[in-house]
Design a protein around this motif. Structure first.
Motif, short mmCIF file in Angstrom:
data_model
loop_
_atom_site.label_atom_id
_atom_site.label_comp_id
_atom_site.label_asym_id
_atom_site.label_seq_id
_atom_site.Cartn_x
_atom_site.Cartn_y
_atom_site.Cartn_z
N ASP A 97 -35.35 6.29 4.76
CA ASP A 97 -34.50 7.45 5.06
C ASP A 97 -34.71 8.57 4.04
N SER A 98 -34.76 8.21 2.77
CA SER A 98 -34.90 9.22 1.71
C SER A 98 -36.22 9.97 1.85
N VAL A 99 -37.31 9.23 2.07
CA VAL A 99 -38.61 9.88 2.22
C VAL A 99 -38.66 10.72 3.50
N GLN A 100 -38.06 10.20 4.57
CA GLN A 100 -38.09 10.92 5.84
C GLN A 100 -37.38 12.27 5.76
N ILE A 101 -36.36 12.34 4.90
CA ILE A 101 -35.63 13.60 4.72
C ILE A 101 -36.34 14.50 3.71
N LEU A 102 -36.73 13.93 2.59
CA LEU A 102 -37.21 14.75 1.47
C LEU A 102 -38.64 15.25 1.64
N LEU A 132 -26.85 -7.00 0.89
CA LEU A 132 -27.11 -5.77 1.64
C LEU A 132 -28.51 -5.90 2.26
N PRO A 133 -28.70 -6.89 3.15
CA PRO A 133 -30.05 -7.14 3.70
C PRO A 133 -30.61 -5.93 4.42
N GLY A 134 -31.86 -5.62 4.10
CA GLY A 134 -32.53 -4.50 4.74
C GLY A 134 -32.21 -3.14 4.18
N ARG A 135 -31.21 -3.08 3.29
CA ARG A 135 -30.76 -1.78 2.78
C ARG A 135 -31.83 -1.10 1.94
N LEU A 136 -32.49 -1.84 1.07
CA LEU A 136 -33.49 -1.25 0.19
C LEU A 136 -34.60 -0.58 1.00
N ASP A 137 -35.09 -1.26 2.02
CA ASP A 137 -36.17 -0.69 2.83
C ASP A 137 -35.67 0.50 3.66
N LYS A 138 -34.47 0.39 4.19
CA LYS A 138 -33.94 1.48 5.01
C LYS A 138 -33.70 2.73 4.19
N ARG A 139 -33.09 2.59 3.01
CA ARG A 139 -32.81 3.77 2.20
C ARG A 139 -34.10 4.41 1.67
N SER A 140 -35.10 3.57 1.39
CA SER A 140 -36.39 4.12 0.98
C SER A 140 -36.97 4.98 2.10
N LYS A 186 -52.84 6.01 5.48
CA LYS A 186 -52.23 7.11 6.23
C LYS A 186 -51.23 6.60 7.24
N GLU A 187 -51.53 5.44 7.83
CA GLU A 187 -50.64 4.93 8.87
C GLU A 187 -49.49 4.08 8.33
N ALA A 188 -49.39 3.95 7.01
CA ALA A 188 -48.32 3.13 6.43
C ALA A 188 -46.96 3.73 6.76
N PRO A 189 -45.98 2.91 7.08
CA PRO A 189 -44.65 3.42 7.43
C PRO A 189 -44.02 4.17 6.26
N LEU A 190 -43.25 5.20 6.60
CA LEU A 190 -42.52 5.92 5.56
C LEU A 190 -41.60 4.97 4.80
N GLY A 191 -41.58 5.10 3.49
CA GLY A 191 -40.69 4.30 2.67
C GLY A 191 -41.27 2.99 2.18
N GLN A 192 -42.37 2.55 2.77
CA GLN A 192 -42.92 1.25 2.38
C GLN A 192 -43.43 1.27 0.94
N LEU A 211 -43.15 10.20 -2.69
CA LEU A 211 -43.25 11.64 -2.42
C LEU A 211 -44.48 12.23 -3.11
N ALA A 212 -44.70 11.81 -4.37
CA ALA A 212 -45.87 12.30 -5.10
C ALA A 212 -47.15 11.89 -4.40
N LYS A 213 -47.20 10.65 -3.94
CA LYS A 213 -48.42 10.14 -3.28
C LYS A 213 -48.70 10.90 -1.99
N ARG A 214 -47.67 11.15 -1.21
CA ARG A 214 -47.87 11.79 0.08
C ARG A 214 -48.11 13.30 -0.05
N LEU A 215 -47.71 13.89 -1.17
CA LEU A 215 -47.88 15.33 -1.36
C LEU A 215 -49.15 15.67 -2.12
N LYS A 216 -49.83 14.67 -2.67
CA LYS A 216 -50.93 14.93 -3.59
C LYS A 216 -52.01 15.82 -2.99
#
Length: 362
Positions: free
Chosen positions: A334-339, A324-332, A31-37, A160-165
């Motif tokens: 950001d996408s989850v935080q919005i969607l 693009l260091p850090g981009r993969l984690d950031k976009r993951s 539950k406490e895992a960061p968004l996007g991880q 998204l599927a995991k967090r909405l289950k």
């Protein structure tokens, strides 16, 4: 001759050393895992263990089975959907021939209180070269990891599927991992063709996730046939959420073929043409090149064509995480935080009741 079922079993046995460690590599999100991880872990896993996920290939079969496994472990009923298809291949002498393939998509479902539904879709296949010239120019093929295009969309969909289950919703949710997107959206067309008229009428929105890493910024598009009131509560709402969190996001400023706020060119077009409301999420730069969304970022020594998709030498983990260091984690993230909040709103999520505290024995 082996049946497709036997082939799948054989391929799984051959890849056992890699796939058997999946659970350890992608442990359930706490539950406490960061968004996007969780999404980022899935992106790296899919790209590493299933390169060359061309429609109809052995890697596609393995990847499809892996996705079913992930949805099942979350608690979703999930299955594969296989269908026969073909695509036209051009030889060096300009002659053409049809190549037959069996394409496999994956579907997971979560029922709501009503039959109305929201579909979250992402293609998991990598690019299939359709000519000798493309093979000679190293487009697609067996070594393409497809990190950006489109392990990124699949990873976000899985989180998204995991967090909405376990969140009760008024509307049902469908998670669809299509294959054959790189061959004129074969999987999306097959899914649409199998939908009943009632299912089409009950689809409130289809959200398509494609190529979320390489591009300069996130874009949210509606379909050309999406009603304005639906665009307002989906695309425009997504932009509001993004700006609230300080995430750079935009809409297509407008082109001849795609007016402002609409976009191309992925599986959502199939549903838009069928008059089903859609929202597409991508990362690119509609202000560059021909201003059609195909150029993802500015041309530079590290990105000499301004794109990575379909190119094995660029769309791989080592290259993207180096340049693009850090981009993969950031976009993951950001996408989850919005969607995630957006889908909760659209699906009319109910508050999750707190578990009753057990009474202590006297």
């Amino acid at each position: 001759m082996f049946s497709r079922l036997c082939l799948r079993a054989l391929l799984l046995l051959v890849a056992l050393g890699n796939v058997v460690s999946v659970s350890a590599a992608t442990k359930p999100v706490k539950k406490e895992a960061p968004l996007g991880q969780y999404a980022a872990n899935q992106i790296r896993h899919i790209a590493t263990y299933f390169p060359g996920r061309m429609a109809g290939s052995p890697a596609e079969i393995l990847a499809a089975d892996y996705l079913v496994q992930q949805f099942t472990e979350m608690g979703y009923p999930a299955n594969t959907r296989t269908f026969d298809a073909r695509y036209l291949y051009t030889n060096k002498d300009t002659s053409e021939n049809w190549r037959k393939i069996s394409v496999t998509s994956v579907i997971a479902a979560k029922n709501g209180d009503l039959p109305k539904q929201i579909i979250i879709m992402a293609h998991f296949d990598t690019y299939t070269p359709i000519s000798d010239d493309e093979v000679d120019n190293n487009l697609g093929g067996l070594t393409l990891q497809g990190v950006d295009d489109n392990a990124s969309g699949v990873g976000v969909m899985l989180e998204l599927a995991k967090r909405l289950k376990d969140i009760p919703t008024t509307y049902s949710l469908r998670f669809v991992a299509t294959s054959g997107e790189e061959l004129k959206s074969l999987g999306a067309k097959n899914y649409l063709r199998r939908m009943t008229q009632q299912e089409r009428d009950n689809t409130v929105l289809l959200i398509n996730l494609d190529s979320l890493i390489t591009g300069d910024r996130l874009y949210f598009h509606s379909g050309r046939n999406t009603p304005k009131e639906v665009a307002k509560i989906s695309r425009d709402r997504a932009l509001n959420i993004a700006h609230r969190y300080g995430i750079e996001a935009a809409i297509n400023p407008g082109s001849k073929e795609f007016p402002q706020g609409t976009g191309c060119c992925s599986d959502q077009l199939v549903f838009d043409e069928a008059k089903i409301p859609v929202m597409a999420v991508e990362a690119t730069n509609w202000l560059l090149g021909d201003k059609d969304g195909y150029q993802q970022r500015a041309i530079s020594p590290n990105f000499p064509q301004g794109v990575t998709w379909h190119r094995p030498q660029y769309d791989n983990l080592q290259y993207l995480e180096t340049h693009l260091p850090g981009r993969l984690d950031k976009r993951s993230r950001d996408s989850v935080q919005i969607l995630l909040p957006l889908i909760k709103e659209l699906a009319q999520a109910h508050p999750v009741p707190e578990p009753q505290k057990k009474k202590k024995k006297s």
